[in-house]
Scaffold this active site. Sequence first.
Site, PDB file in Angstrom:
ATOM      1  N   ASP A 148     -28.352  -1.457 -29.204  1.00  0.00           N
ATOM      2  CA  ASP A 148     -29.679  -1.982 -29.524  1.00  0.00           C
ATOM      3  C   ASP A 148     -29.532  -2.781 -30.821  1.00  0.00           C
ATOM      4  O   ASP A 148     -29.562  -2.232 -31.908  1.00  0.00           O
ATOM      5  CB  ASP A 148     -30.621  -0.791 -29.698  1.00  0.00           C
ATOM      6  CG  ASP A 148     -32.053  -1.217 -29.921  1.00  0.00           C
ATOM      7  OD1 ASP A 148     -32.311  -2.432 -30.031  1.00  0.00           O
ATOM      8  OD2 ASP A 148     -32.922  -0.326 -29.997  1.00  0.00           O
ATOM      9  N   ASP A 157     -46.759  -1.056 -24.462  1.00  0.00           N
ATOM     10  CA  ASP A 157     -45.573  -0.616 -25.190  1.00  0.00           C
ATOM     11  C   ASP A 157     -45.806   0.793 -25.763  1.00  0.00           C
ATOM     12  O   ASP A 157     -46.813   1.440 -25.456  1.00  0.00           O
ATOM     13  CB  ASP A 157     -45.268  -1.675 -26.273  1.00  0.00           C
ATOM     14  CG  ASP A 157     -43.788  -1.792 -26.559  1.00  0.00           C
ATOM     15  OD1 ASP A 157     -43.111  -0.747 -26.570  1.00  0.00           O
ATOM     16  OD2 ASP A 157     -43.316  -2.906 -26.798  1.00  0.00           O
ATOM     17  N   ASP A 208     -36.860   1.732 -21.365  1.00  0.00           N
ATOM     18  CA  ASP A 208     -36.414   1.062 -22.577  1.00  0.00           C
ATOM     19  C   ASP A 208     -35.416   1.947 -23.319  1.00  0.00           C
ATOM     20  O   ASP A 208     -35.266   3.131 -23.004  1.00  0.00           O
ATOM     21  CB  ASP A 208     -37.655   0.825 -23.441  1.00  0.00           C
ATOM     22  CG  ASP A 208     -37.441  -0.233 -24.497  1.00  0.00           C
ATOM     23  OD1 ASP A 208     -36.364  -0.835 -24.530  1.00  0.00           O
ATOM     24  OD2 ASP A 208     -38.364  -0.458 -25.291  1.00  0.00           O
ATOM     25  N   ASP A 268     -34.030  -8.502 -27.698  1.00  0.00           N
ATOM     26  CA  ASP A 268     -35.050  -8.845 -28.681  1.00  0.00           C
ATOM     27  C   ASP A 268     -34.690 -10.182 -29.309  1.00  0.00           C
ATOM     28  O   ASP A 268     -34.056 -10.249 -30.354  1.00  0.00           O
ATOM     29  CB  ASP A 268     -35.140  -7.743 -29.739  1.00  0.00           C
ATOM     30  CG  ASP A 268     -35.752  -6.479 -29.156  1.00  0.00           C
ATOM     31  OD1 ASP A 268     -36.424  -6.569 -28.112  1.00  0.00           O
ATOM     32  OD2 ASP A 268     -35.541  -5.409 -29.742  1.00  0.00           O
ATOM     33  N   HIS A 274     -43.588 -11.662 -24.336  1.00  0.00           N
ATOM     34  CA  HIS A 274     -43.534 -10.452 -25.136  1.00  0.00           C
ATOM     35  C   HIS A 274     -43.500 -10.847 -26.601  1.00  0.00           C
ATOM     36  O   HIS A 274     -43.046 -11.942 -26.938  1.00  0.00           O
ATOM     37  CB  HIS A 274     -42.280  -9.642 -24.757  1.00  0.00           C
ATOM     38  CG  HIS A 274     -42.233  -8.270 -25.361  1.00  0.00           C
ATOM     39  ND1 HIS A 274     -43.359  -7.539 -25.632  1.00  0.00           N
ATOM     40  CD2 HIS A 274     -41.179  -7.485 -25.716  1.00  0.00           C
ATOM     41  CE1 HIS A 274     -42.999  -6.361 -26.144  1.00  0.00           C
ATOM     42  NE2 HIS A 274     -41.691  -6.303 -26.198  1.00  0.00           N
TER      43      HIS A 274
END
Length: 913
Positions: free
Chosen positions: A270, A413, A526, A588, A646
């Site tokens: 991540d 979310d 996620d 992201d 997003h």
Amino acid sequence: LGFRMGLLLGLCFSLLLGSTSAVDRGNFKTCAQSSFCKRQRALKPGQSPYRALLDTLELSDSRLTLQLINDNNKVHLLLELYRLQGNITRVKINELKPLKPRFEVPDVLVGEPPTEPLSVLSKDDNGVVLSLGPESQRLIVSARPFRLDIMEGPQVLLSLNSRGLLAFEHLQLRKNTQVDPEGAEVKENVDGAEQQGEEEKVGVRVHGWRIYFKYCLKKPNLFLFLGPTSVSLDFSLPGVEHVYGIPEHADNLKLKTTEGGDPYRLYNLDVFQYELYNPMALYGAVPVMLAHNTQRTMGIFWLNAAETWVDISSNTTVFGKMLDFVQGSSETPQTDVRWVSESGIIDVFIMLGPKPSDVFTQYASLTGTQSFPPLAALAYHQCRWNYNDQEDVKAVDQGFDQHDVPYDFIWLDIEHTDGKRYFTWDPHKFPQPKDMLQGIMDKRRMMVAIVDPHIKVDSGYKIHNEIRDKNFYVKNKDGGDYEGWCWPGNSGYPDFTNPEMRAFWASMFAYDQYEGSMENLYTWNDMNEPSVFNGPEVTMYKDAMHGSWEHRDLHNLYGFYVVMDIANGESDWSLFVCMNAGAVWTGDNAAEWEHLKISIPMCLSLGLVGISLCGADVGGFFKSPSTELLVRWYQTGAYQPFFRAHAHLDTPRREPWLFGPENTALIREAVRQRYALLPYWYQQFYQAHKTGQPVMRPLWVEYPKDTASFAIDDEFLIGRDLLVHPVTEEGARGLTAYLPGHGEVWYDVHTFQKHNGAQNLYIPVTMSSIPVFQRGGSIIPRKLRVRRSSACMENDPYTLYVALNPQRAAEGELYIDDGHTFSFQTKKEFIHRSLTFAYNTLTSRNLCTESNFSTKSWIEKVLILGASKPKKVTLQMDGKETSVEFEFDASMSVLTLRKPGMNAGADWTVKLQ
Ligand SMILES: *[C@@H]1O[C@H](CO)[C@@H](O)[C@H](O)[C@H]1NC(C)=O
Ligand SMILES: *[C@@H]1O[C@H](CO)[C@@H](O)[C@H](O)[C@H]1NC(C)=O
Ligand SMILES: *[C@@H]1O[C@H](CO)[C@@H](O)[C@H](O)[C@H]1NC(C)=O
């Protein structure tokens, strides 16, 4: 739809708090900081200590085994060779007698791959020649040093260990480890430990040799301390200059040489604010590389779930002098690749093509195909971190209607939960989730809510208590429950490698378990790298335990297991799992032009290795896009498979209508183009599901001999027939698109202007331009009556776009089913028709006679591009002939047939006279 999952993959949607600084490189390892990578990379080519012991050769019908010996340490390895159906060769190398079994990746292959007979053509002291079947393909095993060559006729297609970089660190007892026969703790003497072992940035326990395996012998606490376990192998690809794949990286489509830099890294992480154009690891890992030249496409599938690094170098060499079989000695370009993994075994599938489509078929035969998403998943998704409460959701939903922008899914979310306890709702912000969902359902729309795989350690939280009581958490090295820091604070990580845990998790999605859920609520998976905020590299310690395996062995599989059983959709739970095992995103990203550009190669790379449902966060996740960038992103996203906006919690709101009427209109138009094209997208995904062919394709896949197309990654094909070159430059007034194909023609889908293939075409652009071209020779269905969601368009009529090639012919397909159930599979409830235009006749023919589905949709219009004016047009259907109204636009050579009126599922013929 439940999703069938066949990929070695741990992608997830992830979020991280933070400011606007770039990636903190210090958080993530370089090869030099990863001691096995550093150690392996220090090996020099040409000094292989491995020798094949030919007298150990055993051949059964389809399997050849023989031992290899490392002349330096006398350790024996076992080589297994298989010839698999469909031009695939499997090479496995493991220790002959490991101190304990080494990890072999389970569950990823769809089954034991079917084999074909192997036969020995010749054998002498230098080696063995095996036949790989027809086309004079042979596999040559050379004994000293050991190497493998796959040949076709006089040509070497690919060589293994030709540079001598096979390295296999065998399990061994730490020199000063004493095993207490009574079963007491192993005593460990750290003094004088050799400085050759693993060092974690966090969590160094002993200097030098780390505790590698804690292997339970007879008594629970007796561990063996074993040394490093990495494996490595090199592959040489003579004649190859272009290699692709091994996602996920924020880099160009054509992989670069890694000489002088770091190798490409595969380790699911991540990564906060990732950098572009570099080989750092990102959220997912698919260990598949494609090699391509004008003659052939091949693939290498490295089945290993541990941290992996891939080096690529290019070389021009006089290849193959050492082999008698090789003729000629001209200079050939060559690409050398080398794979290094931290643990496990060497298990590699060499997919020999020869065509790109063959490689996709070959890979699909091993791991399965892309799941078939529901039609709505291909429509537009509206997401942000976060929609604040039920009123906010309602207002956004209404905003779409007020501004006449369609959407299918609104996403919630992490903030929708009660304190980041997944499967719950915040009691103040979302007190009546069912009312909210019903409101969405009344509009024939759907919702996605996030469910992350970290569980708040909270004795008041039922799910935590159950997982703890059932002993389903991942363990730390001492046997206690592993805990790490994530959104809820201190969290446990369920061991999804345990099938019982997966079954438990799947049961949590049942309506009576997941309170407030309804049939239009889908799940967002996620953070399953897994993301651990206070862990090494924001993930789990490598010595955390999954049963008897270390996290190190299976890290890249964790996300795959998180979604495996919920995705399999066995139906005692009823929530759809929308966004996994099929839909992945590019991480992201940021609201920057370069991030918009890189969305193309990132999705193309994923598509090449079986993951077609890919998209980037429209608008960019971090930062705030300029209006121009936002519009361009909608225009690009509208033509990428997974189309979802997003945005980060800290960014200003950016629903499509917040930037003035002119920009709302531009965004509306882009989204409407997407909805009109949904029948084509759906049909492409049906094909991807059936055949494994990617939906979003690099040009070279369809034009494999056109070298000009090999490195293009600012445009792409959707299926075979649509070419898209979105505007990704700020302030663009024009762009140059490459239209491939000698002797082919392409039609601008907006103006119907015809252009020749095999040219660079300059296209002036304005803010409303989305350059898209339809291939001459194709037929594409659209639904032009765009409504507020895809479900509302179910029974709407079709318009067919028949684009003629220079031979005045075209072909296409039409696929229709209920859009969301498995009935297409279980009951053959679908319509699949072939549409062909030839000799001035357009015909619709059933492609699957056992299929049984009816539609209310009819064909309301047919446009024939590149046509000439007919005297008369007739329709033949049900044994009757009627005449059809038409118009002809001579300036663009477009013939429009008005209301021919046939049902989309019927047999019919239209004749131009
Ligand atoms: C296998 O390879 C041969 C020779 O290159 C080719 O003709 C054949 O089509 C391939 N078969 C498959 C199933 O890919
Ligand atoms: C190119 O390949 C040859 C033969 O495998 C090898 O000897 C040579 O060192 C390689 N050159 C480079 C730059 O890697
Ligand atoms: C198709 O399905 C309908 C309704 O279930 C049934 O009546 C019909 O016999 C089926 N036709 C074929 C060809 O299977």
